[in-house]
Design a protein around this motif. Structure first.
Motif, PDB file in Angstrom:
ATOM      1  N   LEU A 153      -6.033   1.808  -1.257  1.00  0.00           N
ATOM      2  CA  LEU A 153      -6.711   0.968  -0.269  1.00  0.00           C
ATOM      3  C   LEU A 153      -7.417  -0.181  -0.970  1.00  0.00           C
ATOM      4  O   LEU A 153      -8.225   0.043  -1.876  1.00  0.00           O
ATOM      5  CB  LEU A 153      -7.733   1.805   0.513  1.00  0.00           C
ATOM      6  CG  LEU A 153      -7.167   3.033   1.248  1.00  0.00           C
ATOM      7  CD1 LEU A 153      -8.290   3.871   1.819  1.00  0.00           C
ATOM      8  CD2 LEU A 153      -6.202   2.599   2.345  1.00  0.00           C
ATOM      9  N   SER A 154      -7.128  -1.384  -0.550  1.00  0.00           N
ATOM     10  CA  SER A 154      -7.748  -2.558  -1.159  1.00  0.00           C
ATOM     11  C   SER A 154      -9.180  -2.721  -0.665  1.00  0.00           C
ATOM     12  O   SER A 154      -9.573  -2.160   0.369  1.00  0.00           O
ATOM     13  CB  SER A 154      -6.952  -3.819  -0.813  1.00  0.00           C
ATOM     14  OG  SER A 154      -7.059  -4.093   0.571  1.00  0.00           O
ATOM     15  N   ARG A 155      -9.942  -3.520  -1.394  1.00  0.00           N
ATOM     16  CA  ARG A 155     -11.310  -3.829  -1.000  1.00  0.00           C
ATOM     17  C   ARG A 155     -11.332  -4.446   0.402  1.00  0.00           C
ATOM     18  O   ARG A 155     -12.149  -4.091   1.241  1.00  0.00           O
ATOM     19  CB  ARG A 155     -11.933  -4.786  -2.012  1.00  0.00           C
ATOM     20  CG  ARG A 155     -13.358  -5.223  -1.682  1.00  0.00           C
ATOM     21  CD  ARG A 155     -13.886  -6.219  -2.695  1.00  0.00           C
ATOM     22  NE  ARG A 155     -14.122  -5.576  -3.997  1.00  0.00           N
ATOM     23  CZ  ARG A 155     -13.298  -5.662  -5.037  1.00  0.00           C
ATOM     24  NH1 ARG A 155     -12.166  -6.363  -4.935  1.00  0.00           N
ATOM     25  NH2 ARG A 155     -13.588  -5.055  -6.173  1.00  0.00           N
ATOM     26  N   THR A 201      -9.968   4.517  -9.296  1.00  0.00           N
ATOM     27  CA  THR A 201      -9.892   3.063  -9.217  1.00  0.00           C
ATOM     28  C   THR A 201      -8.532   2.599  -9.711  1.00  0.00           C
ATOM     29  O   THR A 201      -8.076   3.015 -10.775  1.00  0.00           O
ATOM     30  CB  THR A 201     -10.989   2.408 -10.076  1.00  0.00           C
ATOM     31  OG1 THR A 201     -12.277   2.827  -9.598  1.00  0.00           O
ATOM     32  CG2 THR A 201     -10.893   0.886 -10.002  1.00  0.00           C
ATOM     33  N   ILE A 202      -7.881   1.768  -8.934  1.00  0.00           N
ATOM     34  CA  ILE A 202      -6.615   1.165  -9.335  1.00  0.00           C
ATOM     35  C   ILE A 202      -6.919  -0.288  -9.685  1.00  0.00           C
ATOM     36  O   ILE A 202      -7.192  -1.102  -8.799  1.00  0.00           O
ATOM     37  CB  ILE A 202      -5.559   1.239  -8.212  1.00  0.00           C
ATOM     38  CG1 ILE A 202      -5.439   2.679  -7.691  1.00  0.00           C
ATOM     39  CG2 ILE A 202      -4.221   0.723  -8.712  1.00  0.00           C
ATOM     40  CD1 ILE A 202      -5.045   3.689  -8.735  1.00  0.00           C
ATOM     41  N   ARG A 203      -6.945  -0.586 -10.943  1.00  0.00           N
ATOM     42  CA  ARG A 203      -7.403  -1.890 -11.412  1.00  0.00           C
ATOM     43  C   ARG A 203      -6.647  -3.046 -10.739  1.00  0.00           C
ATOM     44  O   ARG A 203      -5.430  -3.069 -10.690  1.00  0.00           O
ATOM     45  CB  ARG A 203      -7.243  -1.997 -12.928  1.00  0.00           C
ATOM     46  CG  ARG A 203      -8.181  -1.090 -13.699  1.00  0.00           C
ATOM     47  CD  ARG A 203      -8.080  -1.339 -15.199  1.00  0.00           C
ATOM     48  NE  ARG A 203      -8.981  -0.467 -15.944  1.00  0.00           N
ATOM     49  CZ  ARG A 203     -10.271  -0.718 -16.145  1.00  0.00           C
ATOM     50  NH1 ARG A 203     -10.794  -1.828 -15.643  1.00  0.00           N
ATOM     51  NH2 ARG A 203     -11.025   0.113 -16.834  1.00  0.00           N
ATOM     52  N   GLY A 204      -7.440  -3.981 -10.242  1.00  0.00           N
ATOM     53  CA  GLY A 204      -6.876  -5.162  -9.615  1.00  0.00           C
ATOM     54  C   GLY A 204      -6.323  -4.939  -8.223  1.00  0.00           C
ATOM     55  O   GLY A 204      -5.817  -5.876  -7.596  1.00  0.00           O
TER      56      GLY A 204
END
Length: 229
Positions: free
Chosen positions: A169-171, A212-215
């Protein structure tokens, strides 16, 4: 969970929004069908509470338009009409449920829970991910039997993640789903809540659920697997 209330009677609209907000939902309210189309075009909702008799566009017309556009968001009709033909018409147009006015707010909340459970393919108010349990009705969270107190927004973010476990899920997606249009906070509000959640949910636990999935964003994995390079 984010809900849109479409009700032209302003006092009733405010009362429903206040009740749902107190129950822990993120809520937007508008007063006619045309405005509702704008809201639905700009955000993703988990449910719509829709009055039938409204100016500019009736609830029936709005519902028919939404379903014709492929919108599958659950819709609960709020109507003063209790004739069988009116209920049949709403259900045939694609409503998921209906509630006749005046109604009890406890029943309204129960119908929202049932409607959204059905959408998620669940028969229970409890969501699980590994040893984590989220009780939607009681607004409680436990991990390995230990209760974890969460603030309302923390609970909302966690519920969204558990409902979408295994999905990154993105920010932007989290912010759009959890905060309503009236929110005017800082740009890193999601980062702050995710940091708090990770401390509370994972802490010293040997299996970490939130990653956390970076970027990209964050993901909740019930088996605790890390991101592979």
């Amino acid at each position: 969970m984010r809900i849109l209330v479409v009700e032209d009677e302003r006092d009733m609209n405010r009362l429903i929004v206040k009740t749902l907000t107190k129950a822990g939902y993120q809520v937007d309210g508008c007063h006619d069908g045309a405005a509702a189309l704008d809201y639905l075009a700009g955000a993703e909702y988990d449910a719509v509470l829709l009055d039938v008799m409204m100016p500019k566009m009736s609830g029936y017309e709005l519902l028919e338009t939404l379903r014709a556009r492929g919108c599958e968001t659950p819709v609960l009709l709020l109507t003063a009409r209790d004739a069988v033909e009116d209920r049949v018409r709403g259900l045939d147009l694609g409503a998921d449920d209906y509630l006749v006015k005046p109604f009890d707010f406890d029943e309204l909340l129960a119908r929202i829970r049932a409607m959204t459970r059905k959408r998620a393919g669940s028969r229970s108010n409890r969501l699980t991910a590994g040893d984590l349990t989220v009780d939607i009705e009681r607004r409680t969270v436990t991990r390995a039997g230990r209760e974890i107190p969460l603030l309302p927004k923390e609970f909302a973010v966690l519920e969204f993640m558990v409902r979408n476990q295994g999905i990154v899920l993105s920010r932007e997606k989290i912010e759009d789903r959890i905060w309503n249009y009236e929110y005017a906070g800082s740009s890193n509000n999601v980062d702050v809540y995710m940091s708090k959640l990770r401390r509370k949910i994972d802490g010293d636990a040997p299996v970490k659920l939130i990653h956390t999935i970076r970027g990209v964003g964050w993901v909740l994995r019930p088996d605790g697997t890390e991101e592979r390079p």
